[in-house]
Design a protein around this motif. Structure first.
Motif, PDB file in Angstrom:
ATOM      1  N   ALA A  81      -9.235  -8.296 -54.511  1.00 45.62           N
ATOM      2  CA  ALA A  81      -9.751  -9.663 -54.613  1.00 45.62           C
ATOM      3  C   ALA A  81     -11.234  -9.626 -54.936  1.00 45.62           C
ATOM      4  CB  ALA A  81      -9.506 -10.411 -53.309  1.00 45.62           C
ATOM      5  N   ASP A  82     -11.625 -10.517 -55.812  1.00 47.20           N
ATOM      6  CA  ASP A  82     -13.030 -10.695 -56.163  1.00 47.20           C
ATOM      7  C   ASP A  82     -13.291 -12.197 -56.169  1.00 47.20           C
ATOM      8  OD1 ASP A  82     -15.624 -10.521 -57.038  1.00 47.20           O
ATOM      9  OD2 ASP A  82     -15.128  -9.888 -59.073  1.00 47.20           O
ATOM     10  N   GLY A  83     -13.818 -12.675 -55.065  1.00 46.22           N
ATOM     11  CA  GLY A  83     -14.014 -14.121 -54.953  1.00 46.22           C
ATOM     12  C   GLY A  83     -12.673 -14.821 -54.920  1.00 46.22           C
ATOM     13  N   ASN A  84     -12.463 -15.759 -55.860  1.00 47.01           N
ATOM     14  CA  ASN A  84     -11.211 -16.518 -55.869  1.00 47.01           C
ATOM     15  C   ASN A  84     -10.161 -15.930 -56.813  1.00 47.01           C
ATOM     16  OD1 ASN A  84     -12.274 -17.242 -58.359  1.00 47.01           O
ATOM     17  ND2 ASN A  84     -11.854 -19.424 -58.092  1.00 47.01           N
ATOM     18  N   LEU A  85     -10.438 -14.766 -57.402  1.00 45.44           N
ATOM     19  CA  LEU A  85      -9.494 -14.093 -58.293  1.00 45.44           C
ATOM     20  C   LEU A  85      -8.871 -12.909 -57.557  1.00 45.44           C
ATOM     21  CD1 LEU A  85      -8.356 -14.059 -61.181  1.00 45.44           C
ATOM     22  CD2 LEU A  85     -10.208 -12.484 -61.770  1.00 45.44           C
ATOM     23  N   VAL A  86      -7.527 -12.857 -57.554  1.00 42.88           N
ATOM     24  CA  VAL A  86      -6.807 -11.810 -56.824  1.00 42.88           C
ATOM     25  C   VAL A  86      -5.793 -11.147 -57.755  1.00 42.88           C
ATOM     26  CG1 VAL A  86      -5.339 -11.299 -54.828  1.00 42.88           C
ATOM     27  CG2 VAL A  86      -7.011 -13.159 -54.690  1.00 42.88           C
ATOM     28  N   ALA A  87      -5.753  -9.819 -57.721  1.00 42.41           N
ATOM     29  CA  ALA A  87      -4.741  -9.048 -58.444  1.00 42.41           C
ATOM     30  C   ALA A  87      -3.862  -8.340 -57.420  1.00 42.41           C
ATOM     31  CB  ALA A  87      -5.401  -8.030 -59.359  1.00 42.41           C
ATOM     32  N   VAL A  88      -2.554  -8.404 -57.627  1.00 41.09           N
ATOM     33  CA  VAL A  88      -1.601  -7.778 -56.720  1.00 41.09           C
ATOM     34  C   VAL A  88      -0.664  -6.890 -57.532  1.00 41.09           C
ATOM     35  CG1 VAL A  88       0.224  -8.148 -55.005  1.00 41.09           C
ATOM     36  CG2 VAL A  88      -1.667  -9.791 -55.186  1.00 41.09           C
ATOM     37  N   ASN A  89      -0.644  -5.608 -57.200  1.00 41.78           N
ATOM     38  CA  ASN A  89       0.279  -4.661 -57.824  1.00 41.78           C
ATOM     39  C   ASN A  89       1.500  -4.573 -56.918  1.00 41.78           C
ATOM     40  OD1 ASN A  89       0.822  -1.313 -57.711  1.00 41.78           O
ATOM     41  ND2 ASN A  89       0.999  -2.330 -59.675  1.00 41.78           N
ATOM     42  N   SER A  90       2.691  -4.780 -57.504  1.00 41.70           N
ATOM     43  CA  SER A  90       3.901  -4.828 -56.691  1.00 41.70           C
ATOM     44  C   SER A  90       5.097  -4.271 -57.454  1.00 41.70           C
ATOM     45  CB  SER A  90       4.192  -6.282 -56.289  1.00 41.70           C
ATOM     46  OG  SER A  90       4.514  -7.057 -57.436  1.00 41.70           O
ATOM     47  N   THR A  91       6.198  -4.135 -56.735  1.00 40.69           N
ATOM     48  CA  THR A  91       7.481  -3.799 -57.328  1.00 40.69           C
ATOM     49  C   THR A  91       8.482  -4.852 -56.890  1.00 40.69           C
ATOM     50  OG1 THR A  91       6.996  -1.432 -57.289  1.00 40.69           O
ATOM     51  CG2 THR A  91       9.312  -2.064 -57.482  1.00 40.69           C
ATOM     52  N   THR A 119      21.260  -2.500 -59.527  1.00 45.58           N
ATOM     53  CA  THR A 119      19.992  -2.757 -58.858  1.00 45.58           C
ATOM     54  C   THR A 119      18.846  -2.384 -59.794  1.00 45.58           C
ATOM     55  OG1 THR A 119      19.946  -0.569 -57.863  1.00 45.58           O
ATOM     56  CG2 THR A 119      20.943  -2.348 -56.561  1.00 45.58           C
ATOM     57  N   PHE A 120      17.676  -2.914 -59.480  1.00 41.64           N
ATOM     58  CA  PHE A 120      16.488  -2.605 -60.269  1.00 41.64           C
ATOM     59  C   PHE A 120      15.271  -2.594 -59.365  1.00 41.64           C
ATOM     60  CE2 PHE A 120      16.490  -7.147 -60.033  1.00 41.64           C
ATOM     61  CZ  PHE A 120      15.162  -7.492 -59.949  1.00 41.64           C
ATOM     62  N   ALA A 121      14.230  -1.941 -59.850  1.00 41.75           N
ATOM     63  CA  ALA A 121      12.915  -1.930 -59.198  1.00 41.75           C
ATOM     64  C   ALA A 121      11.898  -1.933 -60.330  1.00 41.75           C
ATOM     65  CB  ALA A 121      12.753  -0.706 -58.309  1.00 41.75           C
ATOM     66  N   ALA A 122      11.304  -3.086 -60.591  1.00 44.11           N
ATOM     67  CA  ALA A 122      10.397  -3.257 -61.728  1.00 44.11           C
ATOM     68  C   ALA A 122       8.967  -3.476 -61.241  1.00 44.11           C
ATOM     69  CB  ALA A 122      10.832  -4.440 -62.575  1.00 44.11           C
ATOM     70  N   ALA A 140       1.060 -12.940 -64.913  1.00 49.59           N
ATOM     71  CA  ALA A 140       1.535 -11.608 -64.529  1.00 49.59           C
ATOM     72  C   ALA A 140       1.739 -10.713 -65.740  1.00 49.59           C
ATOM     73  CB  ALA A 140       2.853 -11.727 -63.765  1.00 49.59           C
ATOM     74  N   ASN A 141       1.769  -9.424 -65.450  1.00 46.93           N
ATOM     75  CA  ASN A 141       2.193  -8.393 -66.392  1.00 46.93           C
ATOM     76  C   ASN A 141       3.364  -7.699 -65.714  1.00 46.93           C
ATOM     77  OD1 ASN A 141      -1.127  -8.239 -66.497  1.00 46.93           O
ATOM     78  ND2 ASN A 141      -0.138  -8.370 -68.471  1.00 46.93           N
ATOM     79  N   ARG A 142       4.515  -7.664 -66.410  1.00 44.23           N
ATOM     80  CA  ARG A 142       5.723  -7.105 -65.805  1.00 44.23           C
ATOM     81  C   ARG A 142       6.323  -6.040 -66.723  1.00 44.23           C
ATOM     82  NH1 ARG A 142       6.626 -12.587 -66.303  1.00 44.23           N
ATOM     83  NH2 ARG A 142       8.155 -12.016 -67.869  1.00 44.23           N
ATOM     84  N   ASP A 143       7.055  -5.130 -66.134  1.00 43.74           N
ATOM     85  CA  ASP A 143       7.794  -4.134 -66.902  1.00 43.74           C
ATOM     86  C   ASP A 143       9.190  -4.682 -67.185  1.00 43.74           C
ATOM     87  OD1 ASP A 143       8.833  -1.916 -68.142  1.00 43.74           O
ATOM     88  OD2 ASP A 143       8.869  -0.673 -66.331  1.00 43.74           O
ATOM     89  N   ASP A 144       9.262  -5.692 -68.057  1.00 42.82           N
ATOM     90  CA  ASP A 144      10.547  -6.312 -68.379  1.00 42.82           C
ATOM     91  C   ASP A 144      11.488  -5.339 -69.095  1.00 42.82           C
ATOM     92  OD1 ASP A 144       9.670  -8.662 -67.225  1.00 42.82           O
ATOM     93  OD2 ASP A 144       9.183  -9.635 -69.119  1.00 42.82           O
ATOM     94  N   LEU A 145      10.951  -4.470 -69.959  1.00 43.70           N
ATOM     95  CA  LEU A 145      11.804  -3.507 -70.656  1.00 43.70           C
ATOM     96  C   LEU A 145      12.403  -2.510 -69.669  1.00 43.70           C
ATOM     97  CD1 LEU A 145      13.046  -2.377 -73.214  1.00 43.70           C
ATOM     98  CD2 LEU A 145      10.930  -1.067 -73.569  1.00 43.70           C
ATOM     99  N   GLY A 146      11.599  -2.017 -68.731  1.00 47.22           N
ATOM    100  CA  GLY A 146      12.125  -1.109 -67.709  1.00 47.22           C
ATOM    101  C   GLY A 146      13.216  -1.768 -66.887  1.00 47.22           C
TER     102      GLY A 146
END
Length: 180
Positions: A81-91, A119-122, A140-146
């Protein structure tokens, strides 16, 4: 030493919870975390109800995902998080148990992926802008192809292409019936 959480930490907590409620939240959870004018910039293929603003749109997107993917969950790896901007890396994880319908710009049915039972884990990276304790913007940025490869959508077999065509025809009929 202050016991009040730092605003940046609070923004991170809000962002993480807003991801988690996509899998398990009630409508009231969305009302509590999503600003009435919040915009989900990832609404380009989602259901028409998810293309508006505010908690109802985010909830419509959650319902869309939950319908197709049983056991939907998000594993959080990193939060920055940087101020009001937050990035979250997830699966994002789940099992494909019902048709997954994508929609065209005009809201009509575009593509339908019949359930595969797989099942999947992206991996995904979600970005949020937080104002006054509420999500006001998400992208978001997602691994849709995976994900598509894990679910057997890519490369499609001839039998799966046939199932997709049948499922799309069925979804279009249901969509027209709901409009009447």
């Amino acid at each position: 030493m202050s016991t009040t959480p730092h605003p940046t930490a609070q923004a991170g907590d809000i962002a993480v919870r807003s991801i988690q409620i996509m899998a398990d939240g009630e409508r009231s959870d969305f009302d509590a975390l999503i600003h009435p004018e919040a915009r989900n910039l990832e609404d380009v293929v989602g259901p028409p109800g998810g293309r508006t603003r505010g908690p109802a749109a985010f909830y419509a997107t959650a319902q869309w995902l939950r319908t197709a993917f049983e056991g939907l969950s998000y594993e959080i790896h990193h939060v920055v998080a940087d101020g009001n901007l937050v990035a979250v890396n997830s699966t994002m994880k789940g099992r494909h148990v019902a048709p997954f319908v994508t929609y065209a710009v005009d809201g009509s049915v575009d593509t339908v992926f019949p359930p595969t039972g797989r099942t999947f884990a992206a991996t995904q990276s979600h970005w949020f802008r937080i104002e006054d304790g509420l999500v006001v913007e998400h992208w978001a940025n997602r691994d849709d192809l995976g994900q598509a490869k894990e679910l057997g959508w890519v490369p499609p077999t001839p039998a799966y292409l046939f199932r997709m065509a049948r499922a799309k025809s069925h979804a279009k009929k249901n969509s027209r019936a709901k409009k009447m």
